[in-house]
Design a protein around this motif. Sequence first.
Motif, mmCIF file in Angstrom:
data_model
loop_
_atom_site.group_PDB
_atom_site.id
_atom_site.type_symbol
_atom_site.label_atom_id
_atom_site.label_comp_id
_atom_site.label_asym_id
_atom_site.label_seq_id
_atom_site.Cartn_x
_atom_site.Cartn_y
_atom_site.Cartn_z
ATOM 1 N N UNK A 41 21.751 -28.001 73.725
ATOM 2 C CA UNK A 41 20.991 -29.330 74.684
ATOM 3 C C UNK A 41 22.195 -29.590 75.482
ATOM 4 N N UNK A 42 23.293 -29.647 74.175
ATOM 5 C CA UNK A 42 24.684 -30.087 75.053
ATOM 6 C C UNK A 42 25.440 -29.081 76.038
ATOM 7 N N UNK A 43 25.303 -27.787 75.822
ATOM 8 C CA UNK A 43 25.754 -26.684 75.957
ATOM 9 C C UNK A 43 25.395 -26.472 77.280
ATOM 10 N N UNK A 44 23.842 -27.078 77.768
ATOM 11 C CA UNK A 44 23.174 -26.364 78.897
ATOM 12 C C UNK A 44 23.644 -27.705 79.595
ATOM 13 N N UNK A 45 23.268 -29.030 78.320
ATOM 14 C CA UNK A 45 23.776 -29.851 79.468
ATOM 15 C C UNK A 45 25.255 -30.055 80.216
ATOM 16 N N UNK A 46 26.157 -30.154 79.511
ATOM 17 C CA UNK A 46 27.068 -29.082 80.083
ATOM 18 C C UNK A 46 27.070 -28.258 81.078
ATOM 19 N N UNK A 47 26.577 -27.385 81.152
ATOM 20 C CA UNK A 47 26.579 -25.745 81.381
ATOM 21 C C UNK A 47 25.750 -26.553 83.193
ATOM 22 N N UNK A 48 24.766 -27.289 83.032
ATOM 23 C CA UNK A 48 24.292 -28.210 83.783
ATOM 24 C C UNK A 48 24.920 -29.366 84.778
ATOM 25 N N UNK A 49 26.004 -30.604 83.932
ATOM 26 C CA UNK A 49 26.438 -31.108 84.939
ATOM 27 C C UNK A 49 27.321 -29.901 85.469
ATOM 28 N N UNK A 50 28.416 -28.669 84.844
ATOM 29 C CA UNK A 50 29.380 -27.758 85.430
ATOM 30 C C UNK A 50 28.012 -27.358 86.139
#
Length: 592
Positions: A335-344
């Motif tokens: 989720x953090x990776x997806x969140x980071x990717x989404x934020x990016x």
Amino acid sequence: MSILGLKKKQPKTFKVKVITMDAEMEFSCEVKWKGKDLFDLVCRTVGLRETWFFGLRYTVKDTYAWLKPEKRVLDQEVPKDSPITFHFLAKFFPEKVEEELVQEITQHLFFLQVKKQILDEEIFCSPEASVLLASYAVQAKYGDYDPNFHKPGFLAQDELLPKRVLMQYQMTPDMWEEKITAWYAEHRGIARDEAEMDYLKIAQDLEMYGVSYFSITQNKRDTDLQLGVDAQGLHIYSPNSKLNPNKSFPWSGIRNISYSEKEVTTFTIKPLDKKKDVFKFYSSQLRVNKLILQLCIGNHDLFMRRRKVDSIEVQQMKAQAKEEKARKKVERQILAREKQMREEAERAKEEMERRLFQLQDEARLANEALIRSEETADLLAEKAQIAEEEAKLLAHKAAEAEQERQRLEVTALKTKEEKRLMEQKMREAEQLAVKLVEQSERRSKEADHLKQDLTEAKDAERRAKQKLLEITKTTYPIIAAYSPPPPPPEGGDLAVESGSMQIDFKDSDMKRLSMEIERERLEYMEKSKHLQDQLKELKSEIESLKLEEQQQQAAVYSLRNDARGYPMEPPYMSHSNRNSAYMAQMAFFEEV
């Protein structure tokens, strides 16, 4: 059988309302249910498996009691209200929350209960620790700090600090929020269950954490004391202090706790070390005594249980909890990776949108600049055409000016030559005038001599005539009376003889002389008139030459000014003194 003789039917169920730390539940219970039945129903509903920490608490008069699992609910001193209200709370506290609290729901319920006890000031907490605990509570509730979402004032409706801490410092809510937010921003990346566990790990080090306090007396003289029961053992406090115990009895050092119900309930604590004194205390309230005994038994059982090998159920729970934590950790990482990717991606999208808007603005500005440049180019082309036409016109004017300059130079040369000739004529005229003046003076002198000679001749003629008359009257009176005088001779000569005197006088000489004088006068007048005409003609020529020279000079200066681009006053005529000399000479000639 009469109706009055019938017994009233007893209800088979009763209503119960159970209040947890974050919910309220209502159940319909059978009359025969024991406390364990109701407690198991609540635990199943909540999803709690670590049931040994919790219990159902109810209020009895001025104190509280815990529902006993082995007795029927209605047989205990529960309130007679409908529904009957119970509070599902932690009855016993772990020594080390990180090791003993397995389930996430267990951690959450402990977190909510401890937080409420701190806010209600049942657990003393310093201001610094209160701010830090509040930051973990905010992290558990709101997640990671986002300055774009968590604007100033977002904690205004949350109760995060004890009132004692708020009153201790003269700080506004905004200042407290700023301090909490500063710590909250550092907890980025911590999940809710981790933030709650961090909260509990800090709270378990507080002096009043997990301690249940009771008022007791040490002897029959009623020396007031405070008894504290917690997971570590029993603690004796002075009445005014609940932080630092005067005496402590850890569970590992207690051999036996005896309970005697006589006139006054007596508790006897016997330590394992027989050399130590037995400690006795007294309590006058039966319900409180029973509650103290329950807490002592329960905490001691948990103390002994912690030091044994975990049961199969606990081991399964820990394994499941470990797997669940690992799974959640992986999920959080994903989720953090997806969140980071989404934020990016969102940042990239925002950057692309910003870049797009920037490019659109740049395109719009470039288009406007192109339109302006085209307009400027058209204007410059028009100006260039006008400038070219003006250049041609100026070149034409320059050529005309050059021709005019050459013509004026030629005219100036001619004018100079004419001036030279005119000056020569003036000099000749001056010389002629001087000659005429000299001749006039000479003629005047001759005329004066002639006039004088004429006057003398007239005087002589008059004297001669008078003398002749006198002689005639004396000598020839009779002849004059009787006969006319003989005619004069043809030559006009008159000869008179009287004795020795003879007068010879001719009229023709006088006439000749007069005619000569008249002729000379006429010649002089004619020459004077001719000279005056010449002088007038010379004067008119000088005036015309002066006017022409002024016009030529004005034209030359006008051309120079047009070439230079600014007006310029023509200079004064350089021949003014010469012209004044000419005028003076002309006046002299006119006078002559």
